[in-house]
Design an enzyme around this catalytic site. Structure first.
Site, PDB file in Angstrom:
ATOM      1  N   TYR A 156      -0.283  -2.485   0.415  1.00  0.00           N
ATOM      2  CA  TYR A 156      -0.501  -2.926   1.939  1.00  0.00           C
ATOM      3  C   TYR A 156      -1.011  -1.603   2.969  1.00  0.00           C
ATOM      4  CZ  TYR A 156       0.649  -4.406   6.701  1.00  0.00           C
ATOM      5  OH  TYR A 156       0.461  -4.798   8.115  1.00  0.00           O
ATOM      6  N   LYS A 160      -4.790  -1.976   4.476  1.00  0.00           N
ATOM      7  CA  LYS A 160      -4.924  -2.025   6.127  1.00  0.00           C
ATOM      8  C   LYS A 160      -6.103  -0.970   6.435  1.00  0.00           C
ATOM      9  CE  LYS A 160      -3.466  -4.587   8.588  1.00  0.00           C
ATOM     10  NZ  LYS A 160      -3.785  -5.846   9.060  1.00  0.00           N
TER      11      LYS A 160
HETATM   12  N1  LIG Z   1       4.621  -7.468  11.637  1.00  0.00           N
HETATM   13  C1  LIG Z   1       4.458  -6.203  11.998  1.00  0.00           C
HETATM   14  O1  LIG Z   1       5.547  -5.238  11.990  1.00  0.00           O
HETATM   15  C2  LIG Z   1       3.074  -5.594  11.865  1.00  0.00           C
HETATM   16  C3  LIG Z   1       1.951  -6.273  11.534  1.00  0.00           C
HETATM   17  N2  LIG Z   1       0.786  -5.859  11.727  1.00  0.00           N
HETATM   18  C4  LIG Z   1      -0.416  -6.681  11.433  1.00  0.00           C
HETATM   19  O2  LIG Z   1      -0.326  -7.855  12.425  1.00  0.00           O
HETATM   20  C5  LIG Z   1      -0.893  -8.684  11.989  1.00  0.00           C
HETATM   21  C6  LIG Z   1      -0.094 -10.095  12.036  1.00  0.00           C
HETATM   22  O3  LIG Z   1       1.096  -9.692  11.329  1.00  0.00           O
HETATM   23  P1  LIG Z   1       2.126 -10.909  11.448  1.00  0.00           P
HETATM   24  O4  LIG Z   1       2.145 -11.802  12.427  1.00  0.00           O
HETATM   25  O5  LIG Z   1       3.305  -9.854  11.406  1.00  0.00           O
HETATM   26  O6  LIG Z   1       1.962 -11.554  10.182  1.00  0.00           O
HETATM   27  P2  LIG Z   1       2.489 -13.119   9.587  1.00  0.00           P
HETATM   28  O7  LIG Z   1       2.299 -13.353   8.098  1.00  0.00           O
HETATM   29  O8  LIG Z   1       3.288 -13.802  10.360  1.00  0.00           O
HETATM   30  O9  LIG Z   1       0.818 -13.479   9.984  1.00  0.00           O
HETATM   31  C7  LIG Z   1      -0.356 -13.506   9.121  1.00  0.00           C
HETATM   32  C8  LIG Z   1      -1.083 -14.921   9.135  1.00  0.00           C
HETATM   33  O10 LIG Z   1      -2.093 -14.572   8.118  1.00  0.00           O
HETATM   34  C9  LIG Z   1      -2.250 -15.904   7.649  1.00  0.00           C
HETATM   35  N3  LIG Z   1      -2.842 -15.697   6.188  1.00  0.00           N
HETATM   36  C10 LIG Z   1      -2.479 -14.920   5.202  1.00  0.00           C
HETATM   37  N4  LIG Z   1      -3.465 -15.076   4.298  1.00  0.00           N
HETATM   38  C11 LIG Z   1      -4.629 -15.777   4.768  1.00  0.00           C
HETATM   39  C12 LIG Z   1      -5.652 -16.188   3.878  1.00  0.00           C
HETATM   40  N5  LIG Z   1      -6.030 -15.867   2.977  1.00  0.00           N
HETATM   41  N6  LIG Z   1      -6.655 -16.956   4.941  1.00  0.00           N
HETATM   42  C13 LIG Z   1      -6.004 -17.387   6.126  1.00  0.00           C
HETATM   43  N7  LIG Z   1      -5.046 -16.871   6.797  1.00  0.00           N
HETATM   44  C14 LIG Z   1      -4.204 -16.076   6.010  1.00  0.00           C
HETATM   45  C15 LIG Z   1      -0.920 -16.206   7.344  1.00  0.00           C
HETATM   46  O11 LIG Z   1      -0.915 -17.763   6.895  1.00  0.00           O
HETATM   47  C16 LIG Z   1      -0.106 -15.897   8.586  1.00  0.00           C
HETATM   48  O12 LIG Z   1       0.066 -16.956   9.568  1.00  0.00           O
HETATM   49  C17 LIG Z   1      -1.401  -8.402  10.610  1.00  0.00           C
HETATM   50  O13 LIG Z   1      -2.798  -8.236  10.373  1.00  0.00           O
HETATM   51  C18 LIG Z   1      -0.436  -7.338  10.217  1.00  0.00           C
HETATM   52  O14 LIG Z   1      -1.046  -6.488   8.972  1.00  0.00           O
HETATM   53  C19 LIG Z   1       0.507  -4.578  12.219  1.00  0.00           C
HETATM   54  C20 LIG Z   1       1.676  -3.879  12.582  1.00  0.00           C
HETATM   55  C21 LIG Z   1       3.009  -4.096  12.446  1.00  0.00           C
HETATM   56  C1  LIG Z   2      16.883   0.761   4.402  1.00  0.00           C
HETATM   57  C2  LIG Z   2      17.151  -0.528   5.263  1.00  0.00           C
HETATM   58  C3  LIG Z   2      18.722  -0.375   5.404  1.00  0.00           C
HETATM   59  O1  LIG Z   2      18.887  -1.375   6.441  1.00  0.00           O
HETATM   60  C4  LIG Z   2      16.351  -0.875   6.396  1.00  0.00           C
HETATM   61  C5  LIG Z   2      15.018  -1.241   5.697  1.00  0.00           C
HETATM   62  C6  LIG Z   2      13.992  -1.534   6.655  1.00  0.00           C
HETATM   63  C7  LIG Z   2      12.667  -1.971   6.455  1.00  0.00           C
HETATM   64  C8  LIG Z   2      12.481  -3.137   5.379  1.00  0.00           C
HETATM   65  C9  LIG Z   2      11.441  -1.684   7.437  1.00  0.00           C
HETATM   66  C10 LIG Z   2      11.579  -0.346   8.363  1.00  0.00           C
HETATM   67  C11 LIG Z   2      10.227  -0.097   8.803  1.00  0.00           C
HETATM   68  C12 LIG Z   2       9.653  -1.431   8.562  1.00  0.00           C
HETATM   69  C13 LIG Z   2       8.148  -1.267   8.490  1.00  0.00           C
HETATM   70  C14 LIG Z   2       7.412  -0.720   9.868  1.00  0.00           C
HETATM   71  O2  LIG Z   2       7.973  -1.308  10.987  1.00  0.00           O
HETATM   72  C15 LIG Z   2       5.926  -0.781   9.707  1.00  0.00           C
HETATM   73  C16 LIG Z   2       5.459  -1.859   9.223  1.00  0.00           C
HETATM   74  C17 LIG Z   2       3.940  -2.128   9.784  1.00  0.00           C
HETATM   75  C18 LIG Z   2       3.095  -3.053   9.069  1.00  0.00           C
HETATM   76  O3  LIG Z   2       2.127  -3.484   9.626  1.00  0.00           O
HETATM   77  C19 LIG Z   2       3.684  -4.287   8.292  1.00  0.00           C
HETATM   78  C20 LIG Z   2       5.265  -4.222   8.410  1.00  0.00           C
HETATM   79  C21 LIG Z   2       6.060  -2.517   8.198  1.00  0.00           C
HETATM   80  C22 LIG Z   2       5.411  -2.280   7.064  1.00  0.00           C
HETATM   81  C23 LIG Z   2       7.525  -2.819   8.447  1.00  0.00           C
HETATM   82  C24 LIG Z   2       7.891  -3.540   7.167  1.00  0.00           C
HETATM   83  C25 LIG Z   2       9.573  -3.354   7.322  1.00  0.00           C
HETATM   84  C26 LIG Z   2      10.077  -2.079   7.239  1.00  0.00           C
HETATM   85  C27 LIG Z   2       9.633  -1.128   6.029  1.00  0.00           C
END
Ligand SMILES: NC(=O)C1=CN([C@@H]2O[C@H](COP(=O)(O)OP(=O)(O)OC[C@H]3O[C@@H](n4cnc5c(N)ncnc54)[C@H](O)[C@@H]3O)[C@@H](O)[C@H]2O)C=CC1
Ligand SMILES: C[C@@H](CO)CCC[C@@H](C)[C@H]1CC[C@H]2[C@@H]3[C@H](O)CC4=CC(=O)CC[C@]4(C)[C@H]3CC[C@]12C
Length: 380
Positions: A156, A160
């Site tokens: 992952y 990215k």
């Molecule tokens: N959730 C988090 O804590 C973080 C997320 N991000 C980034 O933010 C963005 C959004 O993440 P989330 O909303 O958490 O994830 P999410 O999984 O809720 O949303 C991702 C969306 O992309 C769609 N998708 C996946 N494969 C696809 C494909 N082949 N074609 C078209 N659409 C597709 C999924 O159906 C989903 O709706 C991502 O780029 C992720 O890398 C960055 C930092 C932290």
């Molecule tokens: C050891 C466990 C005891 O309770 C807790 C484990 C928590 C983990 C699953 C999360 C801790 C940090 C998270 C990641 C972080 O916020 C950065 C991220 C950025 C992204 O772009 C995608 C998600 C993630 C990798 C996020 C995933 C879950 C954790 C590893």
């Protein structure tokens, strides 16, 4: 329905956690658009109903890893916000699939921008393109210029980082018709808020253990978190200003931040879970780190052994343990300086909204209980 002659935005991954907040944010706060194309593999039909007499929300089912799907979605649009991604650090999907969606998908978006004459692209990257690294180096209150030993091994973060590099390198490239493409990249830390899937899992797990959360991570380890509404707001502003000041924003990266407190991952989750009567047990980790690490290794071994039978992918593995056990927090004002970003939601508001949502999970579980599910639910 009369739809004006404003701009057309494409939001890839628009039905996801961040994407759906972003679509709502654009509808409410971006006056200059007449159509939002929500491109996703799995459509959320409820978004369609958000269309109003000013903006049409068009749902487009497609696969980001298929260039033709992407080209069609981008045709005639002005700007793309590319959030679509496979977010997996648990080994739920094969590495090749993660690369196909996150890297090839991003290449397709860039290629489609060039062929379909779309000049502006905002990419949703991640803190993970920087760290934490597997050496356990802490990134304490860092900014976009902080030096750090970046080392990627897991699919992952690797995907990215590759995708972000492609996006930034494409800034200034010529597109069909001779104009230039402008790109920038936003790097959220751990996003939280209404709809956060992992929070649902922690909530369910806590119910199973009698609303007790057993501390596993030292409270001194800080993990950067940012509210989903502020991440969406930052995307909106970046998209707007990229068009007005392309030479300032083009080719730049910005961490996403707000006023959410610096805490350990578990303590931060407790900010919401405690409103539902959850308690964290222990002021220090209950299990020594080496035991937790052994457990994480065991999980990885089980995953490998069971591979081919079914997908064993628990939350704890050596990588998630390393990320949770290494401080990664940001402190920067680059987005404010470059495009006037200030969080739209103060911490108190973000917390209130997230708690309301977590409590709604209780209500829906209580409904389940009323029709026969076992459990012990109460919420203050
Ligand atoms: N959730 C988090 O804590 C973080 C997320 N991000 C980034 O933010 C963005 C959004 O993440 P989330 O909303 O958490 O994830 P999410 O999984 O809720 O949303 C991702 C969306 O992309 C769609 N998708 C996946 N494969 C696809 C494909 N082949 N074609 C078209 N659409 C597709 C999924 O159906 C989903 O709706 C991502 O780029 C992720 O890398 C960055 C930092 C932290
Ligand atoms: C050891 C466990 C005891 O309770 C807790 C484990 C928590 C983990 C699953 C999360 C801790 C940090 C998270 C990641 C972080 O916020 C950065 C991220 C950025 C992204 O772009 C995608 C998600 C993630 C990798 C996020 C995933 C879950 C954790 C590893």
């Amino acid at each position: 329905m009369t739809v004006g002659s404003g701009q057309v935005y494409v939001v890839t991954g628009g039905c996801g956690f961040l994407g759906s907040h972003l679509v709502r944010m654009l509808l409410e706060h971006e006056k200059n658009i007449s159509e939002i194309r929500v491109f996703d593999l799995h459509l959320d039909e409820s978004l369609r109903t958000l269309s109003n007499d000013r903006v049409k929300v068009r749902l487009i089912s497609g696969d980001i890893s298929r260039l033709e799907d992407v080209r069609e979605a981008l045709r005639g649009s002005h700007l793309v916000i590319h959030t679509a991604s496979l977010v997996d650090v648990w080994g739920r999907v094969p590495a090749s699939k993660i690369t196909e969606v996150n890297v090839t998908g991003t290449m397709n978006v860039l290629q489609a921008c060039k062929e379909e004459e779309v000049q502006y692209l905002v990419y949703t990257s991640s803190m993970e393109v920087v760290g934490p690294n597997i050496h356990g180096d802490h990134f304490y209150r860092g900014n976009e210029d902080t030096e750090y030993r970046i080392y990627h091994k897991e699919p992952y973060p690797l995907s990215k980082a590759k995708a972000e590099k492609l996006v930034l390198e494409a800034n200034g490239a010529k597109i069909k018709g001779g104009k230039l493409l402008y790109t920038c990249s936003l790097r959220p830390t751990g996003i939280y808020g209404e709809g956060h899937e992992l929070m649902k899992q922690f909530h369910r797990q806590g119910l199973r253990t009698g609303r007790c959360v057993f501390r596993a991570i030292p409270p001194a380890i800080e993990h950067g978190r940012v509210y989903v509404g502020n991440v969406a707001w930052m995307h909106l502003l970046a998209a707007r200003q990229l068009q007005i000041h392309p030479s300032t924003l083009g080719g730049q990266v910005y961490f996403c931040y707000d006023s959410s407190p610096y805490k350990s991952y578990e303590d931060f989750n407790m900010e919401f879970l405690s409103a539902c009567g959850f308690k964290i047990i222990g002021s220090r980790p209950l299990v020594p780190y080496f035991l937790l690490y052994l457990l994480a290794l065991l999980n990885a071994l089980m995953q490998w052994l069971l591979h081919g039978f079914f997908t064993y992918a628990p939350i704890l593995n050596p990588y998630t343990l390393a990320v949770a056990s290494t401080t990664f927090t940001v402190q920067t004002d680059k987005a404010e300086k470059h495009f006037g970003y200030q969080p739209l939601y103060a911490w108190e508001e973000a917390k209130k909204r997230t708690i309301t949502w977590v409590k709604s999970l209780e209500v829906s579980r209580k409904d389940l209980k009323d029709v026969g599910e076992k459990g012990n639910y109460c919420c203050n």
